[in-house]
Design an enzyme around this catalytic site. Structure first.
Site, PDB file in Angstrom:
ATOM      1  N   ASN A 133       8.310   1.977  -0.247  1.00  0.00           N
ATOM      2  CA  ASN A 133       9.503   1.288  -0.738  1.00  0.00           C
ATOM      3  C   ASN A 133       9.469   1.000  -2.238  1.00  0.00           C
ATOM      4  O   ASN A 133      10.474   1.111  -2.926  1.00  0.00           O
ATOM      5  CB  ASN A 133       9.692  -0.034   0.013  1.00  0.00           C
ATOM      6  CG  ASN A 133      10.264   0.206   1.401  1.00  0.00           C
ATOM      7  OD1 ASN A 133      11.154   1.018   1.563  1.00  0.00           O
ATOM      8  ND2 ASN A 133       9.744  -0.502   2.390  1.00  0.00           N
ATOM      9  N   LYS A 138      -0.485   8.502   2.645  1.00  0.00           N
ATOM     10  CA  LYS A 138      -0.886   7.121   2.903  1.00  0.00           C
ATOM     11  C   LYS A 138      -1.970   7.024   3.983  1.00  0.00           C
ATOM     12  O   LYS A 138      -2.251   5.947   4.491  1.00  0.00           O
ATOM     13  CB  LYS A 138       0.352   6.295   3.271  1.00  0.00           C
ATOM     14  CG  LYS A 138       1.350   6.225   2.096  1.00  0.00           C
ATOM     15  CD  LYS A 138       2.380   5.140   2.267  1.00  0.00           C
ATOM     16  CE  LYS A 138       3.611   5.647   2.957  1.00  0.00           C
ATOM     17  NZ  LYS A 138       4.655   4.613   3.061  1.00  0.00           N
ATOM     18  N   PRO A 168       0.832  -1.218   0.000  1.00  0.00           N
ATOM     19  CA  PRO A 168       0.000   0.000   0.000  1.00  0.00           C
ATOM     20  C   PRO A 168       0.863   1.262   0.000  1.00  0.00           C
ATOM     21  O   PRO A 168       1.562   1.532   0.960  1.00  0.00           O
ATOM     22  CB  PRO A 168      -0.806  -0.115   1.304  1.00  0.00           C
ATOM     23  CG  PRO A 168      -0.659  -1.537   1.741  1.00  0.00           C
ATOM     24  CD  PRO A 168       0.679  -1.987   1.209  1.00  0.00           C
TER      25      PRO A 168
END
Ligand SMILES: [Zn+2]
Length: 263
Positions: free
Chosen positions: A169, A51, A2
């Site tokens: 990442n 996020k 995510p």
């Protein structure tokens, strides 16, 4: 994984399922909200900020609230039609269920679940840098924030949500590969910081509206990334073995040939 695009997509799913509806029931399975009942509350909208997910609600008294959640590595929200089986994850991972006449939203393995006054949303997301997928995306401000810490490695700096919000990442690794920059390059030595930031934004934006995260343009399994998740596989450009280094939740994949260390 995510990242900003997944969270953006999730916000849209929740918005379609619940916006405009009045909740007919709620079931929180986290201690801090166990006594909370949102029955009768109206859902105004669902939004994302980096996020973070923000589900904006109006209580029967008229006060405005925000249900905050964060997916981190493994959280997921799913919308079901009433009566449909909830199959996304095992039931013990359910953290909240929100019911409306037309849809049931189930949140699995959510983190930082909290109900705050909408006026105090900034206490949750005010620290974030410009949101890569936000309506107020500000590339210059993101570059300014990154450049303010010139000795930091670009790999770390891109993950810091205070610099720009939405990169995890996967996009960190892919952006740096595409720019030919080693993740351990200090920010001051990155040849084109504005170009790096612009590329990150384009990659995330390209994956809005679909669940497959691709930076290569290829959507088939095994073809979606240049370096991420490809340890020991041949670089798509030069054939060298892709390398991986793991530091807690911070995973880095890179090509030692295409991304030479400039430090
Ligand atoms: Zn290579």
């Amino acid at each position: 994984m995510p990242e900003g695009d997944t969270v953006w997509n999730t916000a849209r799913v929740l918005d379609r399922a619940l916006a405009g509806a009045r909740l007919t029931g709620s079931d929180f399975r986290v201690p801090q909200l166990a006594a909370t009942d949102l029955t009768g509350w109206a859902v105004r909208e669902s939004a994302s900020r980096g996020k973070h997910l923000l589900l904006r609600l109006t209580a029967p008294t008229g006060t405005q609230w925000t249900l905050h959640s964060h997916l981190r590595m493994d959280g997921v929200w799913r919308a079901y039609t009433p009566g449909e089986r909830w199959t996304a994850r095992p039931a013990h991972l359910i953290r909240v269920v929100l019911r409306s006449p037309g849809a049931v939203a189930v949140g699995y393995h959510l983190h930082e679940l909290a109900l705050v006054a909408t006026a105090e949303e900034e206490s949750l997301v005010g620290h974030l840098g410009p949101d890569l997928l936000g309506p107020d995306w500000d590339a210059d401000e993101a570059v300014r924030r990154l450049a303010a810490e010139p000795e930091r490695t670009i790999g770390e700096a891109l993950l810091d949500q205070r610099n720009l919000a939405g990169v995890g990442n996967l996009y960190k690794c892919e952006v740096l590969f595409l720019r030919g920059v080693s993740p351990w390059t200090p920010v001051r030595a990155v040849p084109d910081l504005p170009g790096t930031v612009a590329l990150a934004q384009r990659l995330l934006a390209a994956n809005r509206g679909r669940w497959t995260q691709s930076t290569t343009g290829v959507l088939r399994r095994g073809g979606t990334s240049y370096v991420y998740g490809r340890r020991a596989q041949p670089c798509r450009r030069c054939g060298a073995a892709i390398r991986k280094e793991e530091l807690g939740e911070r995973v880095t994949y890179w090509c030692p040939v295409c991304q030479p260390d400039r430090a």
